[in-house]
Write a protein that holds these residues in place. Structure first.
Motif, mmCIF file in Angstrom:
data_model
loop_
_atom_site.group_PDB
_atom_site.id
_atom_site.type_symbol
_atom_site.label_atom_id
_atom_site.label_comp_id
_atom_site.label_asym_id
_atom_site.label_seq_id
_atom_site.Cartn_x
_atom_site.Cartn_y
_atom_site.Cartn_z
ATOM 1 N N VAL A 196 0.855 -1.181 0.000
ATOM 2 C CA VAL A 196 0.000 0.000 0.000
ATOM 3 C C VAL A 196 0.892 1.232 0.000
ATOM 4 N N ASP A 197 0.423 2.318 -0.657
ATOM 5 C CA ASP A 197 1.250 3.520 -0.615
ATOM 6 C C ASP A 197 1.193 4.128 0.779
ATOM 7 N N LEU A 198 2.260 4.769 1.172
ATOM 8 C CA LEU A 198 2.396 5.264 2.540
ATOM 9 C C LEU A 198 1.373 6.346 2.864
ATOM 10 N N HIS A 199 0.903 7.073 1.877
ATOM 11 C CA HIS A 199 -0.113 8.101 2.130
ATOM 12 C C HIS A 199 -1.417 7.476 2.619
ATOM 13 N N ALA A 200 -1.725 6.263 2.187
ATOM 14 C CA ALA A 200 -2.972 5.587 2.578
ATOM 15 C C ALA A 200 -2.898 4.993 3.986
ATOM 16 N N CYS A 201 -1.727 4.970 4.586
ATOM 17 C CA CYS A 201 -1.556 4.375 5.911
ATOM 18 C C CYS A 201 -1.977 5.339 7.016
ATOM 19 N N GLN A 202 -2.526 4.779 8.064
ATOM 20 C CA GLN A 202 -2.901 5.558 9.239
ATOM 21 C C GLN A 202 -1.682 5.787 10.127
ATOM 22 N N VAL A 203 -1.749 6.822 10.954
ATOM 23 C CA VAL A 203 -0.701 7.068 11.938
ATOM 24 C C VAL A 203 -0.577 5.829 12.820
ATOM 25 N N GLY A 204 0.634 5.410 13.093
ATOM 26 C CA GLY A 204 0.887 4.222 13.898
ATOM 27 C C GLY A 204 1.187 2.989 13.069
ATOM 28 N N VAL A 239 12.587 -0.472 7.574
ATOM 29 C CA VAL A 239 11.387 -0.484 8.411
ATOM 30 C C VAL A 239 11.098 0.945 8.855
ATOM 31 N N LEU A 240 9.845 1.362 8.708
ATOM 32 C CA LEU A 240 9.452 2.703 9.123
ATOM 33 C C LEU A 240 8.084 2.674 9.776
ATOM 34 N N THR A 241 7.749 3.778 10.444
ATOM 35 C CA THR A 241 6.448 3.948 11.091
ATOM 36 C C THR A 241 5.929 5.339 10.772
ATOM 37 N N ALA A 242 4.637 5.430 10.414
ATOM 38 C CA ALA A 242 3.991 6.728 10.245
ATOM 39 C C ALA A 242 3.621 7.221 11.637
ATOM 40 N N VAL A 243 4.191 8.367 12.058
ATOM 41 C CA VAL A 243 3.996 8.804 13.439
ATOM 42 C C VAL A 243 3.104 10.036 13.594
ATOM 43 N N GLN A 244 2.889 10.787 12.516
ATOM 44 C CA GLN A 244 2.081 12.004 12.646
ATOM 45 C C GLN A 244 1.587 12.444 11.279
ATOM 46 N N LYS A 245 0.358 12.977 11.217
ATOM 47 C CA LYS A 245 -0.151 13.607 10.005
ATOM 48 C C LYS A 245 0.282 15.062 10.002
ATOM 49 N N THR A 246 0.488 15.607 8.808
ATOM 50 C CA THR A 246 0.828 17.020 8.683
ATOM 51 C C THR A 246 -0.216 17.701 7.797
ATOM 52 N N PRO A 247 -0.327 19.014 7.875
ATOM 53 C CA PRO A 247 -1.274 19.718 7.006
ATOM 54 C C PRO A 247 -0.963 19.440 5.533
ATOM 55 N N GLY A 275 0.529 15.309 4.303
ATOM 56 C CA GLY A 275 1.836 14.705 4.530
ATOM 57 C C GLY A 275 1.852 13.871 5.799
ATOM 58 N N ARG A 276 2.993 13.278 6.073
ATOM 59 C CA ARG A 276 3.186 12.488 7.286
ATOM 60 C C ARG A 276 4.600 12.697 7.807
ATOM 61 N N VAL A 277 4.755 12.544 9.090
ATOM 62 C CA VAL A 277 6.084 12.421 9.688
ATOM 63 C C VAL A 277 6.306 10.928 9.842
ATOM 64 N N ILE A 278 7.445 10.444 9.354
ATOM 65 C CA ILE A 278 7.765 9.028 9.474
ATOM 66 C C ILE A 278 8.973 8.869 10.385
ATOM 67 N N GLN A 329 2.927 8.968 -1.747
ATOM 68 C CA GLN A 329 2.227 8.137 -2.725
ATOM 69 C C GLN A 329 3.191 7.316 -3.575
ATOM 70 N N ASN A 330 4.464 7.705 -3.618
ATOM 71 C CA ASN A 330 5.473 6.957 -4.362
ATOM 72 C C ASN A 330 6.231 5.953 -3.509
ATOM 73 N N LEU A 331 5.952 5.922 -2.205
ATOM 74 C CA LEU A 331 6.572 4.956 -1.299
ATOM 75 C C LEU A 331 5.547 3.878 -0.964
ATOM 76 N N HIS A 332 5.807 2.668 -1.351
ATOM 77 C CA HIS A 332 4.895 1.559 -1.087
ATOM 78 C C HIS A 332 5.497 0.642 -0.040
ATOM 79 N N ILE A 333 4.653 0.245 0.915
ATOM 80 C CA ILE A 333 5.135 -0.597 2.021
ATOM 81 C C ILE A 333 4.288 -1.850 2.162
ATOM 82 N N ARG A 334 4.881 -2.836 2.808
ATOM 83 C CA ARG A 334 4.152 -3.989 3.333
ATOM 84 C C ARG A 334 4.052 -3.753 4.817
ATOM 85 N N THR A 335 2.846 -3.817 5.352
ATOM 86 C CA THR A 335 2.711 -3.582 6.786
ATOM 87 C C THR A 335 3.462 -4.657 7.552
#
Length: 96
Positions: free
Chosen positions: A9-17, A48-56, A59-62, A77-83
């Motif tokens: 899934v692209d990283l933009h679609a991921c929820q914080v955490g 390995v990364l974690t989405a830690v915060q949404k930004t205006p 965006g996200r802080v990872i 949207q260009n970064l795809h991850i496997r949870t």
């Protein structure tokens, strides 16, 4: 389904955490400098990364290890991850 693989899934679609392993970084002629800079910062396949915060603006802080990076929506949207639940054991930023 994403262009790079069916189980990521692209990283933009991921929820914080959400944590995961970068499975691919989509490259286009327009984003080659961004992809190169991300690699210099340690954001590349297998990390390995974690989405830690949404930004205006969507965006996200990872988090990668002890480091934090703020990324814009287009880059995410260009970064795809496997949870983490689906991801195989891979090296972290400290091990690369």
């Amino acid at each position: 389904m994403n262009e790079c693989c069916k189980d990521c899934v692209d990283l933009h679609a991921c929820q914080v955490g959400t944590s995961g392993v970068i499975s691919c970084v989509l490259r286009t002629e327009e984003n080659l400098a961004t992809v190169r800079r991300l690699a210099e910062l340690g954001v590349r396949r297998g990390i390995v990364l974690t989405a830690v915060q949404k930004t205006p603006g969507g965006g996200r802080v990872i988090a990668i290890g002890d480091s934090r990076l703020a990324l814009d929506k287009g880059t995410l949207q260009n970064l795809h991850i496997r949870t983490t639940a689906e991801a195989p054991s891979t090296p972290t930023a400290a091990a690369s």
